[in-house]
Design a protein around this motif. Structure first.
Motif, short mmCIF file in Angstrom:
data_model
loop_
_atom_site.label_atom_id
_atom_site.label_comp_id
_atom_site.label_asym_id
_atom_site.label_seq_id
_atom_site.Cartn_x
_atom_site.Cartn_y
_atom_site.Cartn_z
N TRP A 138 -22.93 7.43 -9.63
CA TRP A 138 -22.21 6.68 -8.70
C TRP A 138 -20.72 6.85 -9.41
O TRP A 138 -20.61 6.98 -10.74
N LYS A 139 -19.69 6.84 -8.75
CA LYS A 139 -18.24 6.82 -9.51
C LYS A 139 -17.67 5.48 -8.96
O LYS A 139 -17.63 5.06 -7.73
N TRP A 140 -16.74 4.81 -9.80
CA TRP A 140 -15.94 3.72 -9.37
C TRP A 140 -14.40 4.31 -9.00
O TRP A 140 -13.76 5.20 -9.69
N ASN A 141 -14.28 3.82 -7.59
CA ASN A 141 -13.03 3.94 -7.42
C ASN A 141 -12.22 2.65 -7.28
O ASN A 141 -12.54 1.74 -6.65
N PRO A 142 -11.07 2.83 -8.34
CA PRO A 142 -10.31 1.32 -8.69
C PRO A 142 -9.58 1.03 -7.70
O PRO A 142 -9.24 1.49 -6.53
N GLY A 143 -9.37 -0.52 -7.25
CA GLY A 143 -8.28 -0.91 -6.34
C GLY A 143 -7.24 -0.35 -6.53
O GLY A 143 -6.62 -0.14 -7.46
N LYS A 144 -6.30 -0.70 -5.46
CA LYS A 144 -4.81 -0.38 -5.73
C LYS A 144 -4.14 -1.01 -4.53
O LYS A 144 -4.84 -1.55 -3.52
N TRP A 145 -2.75 -0.97 -4.70
CA TRP A 145 -1.74 -1.54 -3.72
C TRP A 145 -1.46 -0.35 -2.74
O TRP A 145 -1.12 0.63 -3.12
N GLU A 146 -1.57 -0.82 -1.50
CA GLU A 146 -1.59 0.12 -0.43
C GLU A 146 -0.34 -0.29 0.58
O GLU A 146 -0.17 -1.43 0.62
N LYS A 147 0.31 0.64 1.22
CA LYS A 147 1.50 0.28 1.88
C LYS A 147 0.90 -0.23 3.40
O LYS A 147 -0.36 0.22 3.73
N ILE A 148 1.56 -1.42 3.92
CA ILE A 148 1.08 -2.00 5.21
C ILE A 148 1.52 -0.74 6.36
O ILE A 148 2.80 -1.00 6.39
N LYS A 149 0.76 -0.68 6.99
CA LYS A 149 1.43 0.37 8.16
C LYS A 149 1.70 -0.48 9.38
O LYS A 149 0.81 -1.40 9.93
N LYS A 150 2.72 -0.30 9.92
CA LYS A 150 3.05 -1.10 10.86
C LYS A 150 2.69 -0.60 12.24
O LYS A 150 2.56 0.86 12.23
N LYS A 151 2.27 -1.44 12.98
CA LYS A 151 1.75 -1.01 14.19
C LYS A 151 2.77 -0.59 15.09
O LYS A 151 3.95 -1.24 15.24
N ARG A 152 2.68 0.62 15.58
CA ARG A 152 3.70 1.20 16.84
C ARG A 152 2.98 1.17 18.22
O ARG A 152 1.94 1.50 18.24
N TYR A 153 3.76 0.51 19.11
CA TYR A 153 3.29 0.63 20.54
C TYR A 153 4.27 1.42 21.25
O TYR A 153 5.46 1.68 21.16
N PHE A 154 3.54 2.14 21.95
CA PHE A 154 4.29 3.21 22.55
C PHE A 154 3.70 2.87 24.15
O PHE A 154 2.61 2.65 24.52
N PHE A 155 4.93 2.91 25.02
CA PHE A 155 4.60 2.45 26.35
C PHE A 155 5.24 3.64 27.24
O PHE A 155 6.00 4.49 26.88
N LYS A 156 4.51 3.89 28.29
CA LYS A 156 4.64 5.06 29.38
C LYS A 156 5.97 4.37 30.20
O LYS A 156 6.14 3.54 30.66
#
Length: 111
Positions: A93-111
């Motif tokens: 087993w390998k421990w993957n430490p926690g980390k801060w991640e950028k918040i991905k903004k939802k993008r909406y595409f309209f036709k």
């Protein structure tokens, strides 16, 4: 007796945390389980704080993973905390430490 053991455990963890630590990617044969005792957690220091759950760190001098209890940290702008996790490897087993991640903004595409 329980209070003495709890105090001793806190002193040992504090000592280990003051030693040199590293986030090495070390594989262990069996993933450890968090300690069973419950410590009281301090009140939230302010609205700009987030609680980071307890997690493991590799303690190089003792060559073992050490449990770090939950704590309050200041929130990072436009980021969220992703907790660490154990990942199964071919040899353990390998421990993957926690980390801060950028918040991905939802993008909406309209036709």
């Amino acid at each position: 007796m329980k209070r003495t053991l709890l105090t001793l455990a806190i002193v040992i963890v504090a000592f280990l945390l003051n030693q040199e630590t590293a986030s090495a990617q070390v594989t262990v044969a069996q993933k450890p389980t968090p300690p069973e005792y419950k410590l009281s957690i301090a009140e939230k220091p302010g609205t700009d704080y987030q609680q980071i759950p307890g997690h493991w760190i590799w303690h190089r001098p003792s060559k073992m993973y050490v449990w770090v209890g939950p704590r309050w940290v200041e929130k990072k702008e436009n980021k969220k905390w992703r907790p660490g996790h154990w990942q199964k490897q071919s040899k353990g087993w390998k421990w993957n430490p926690g980390k801060w991640e950028k918040i991905k903004k939802k993008r909406y595409f309209f036709k």
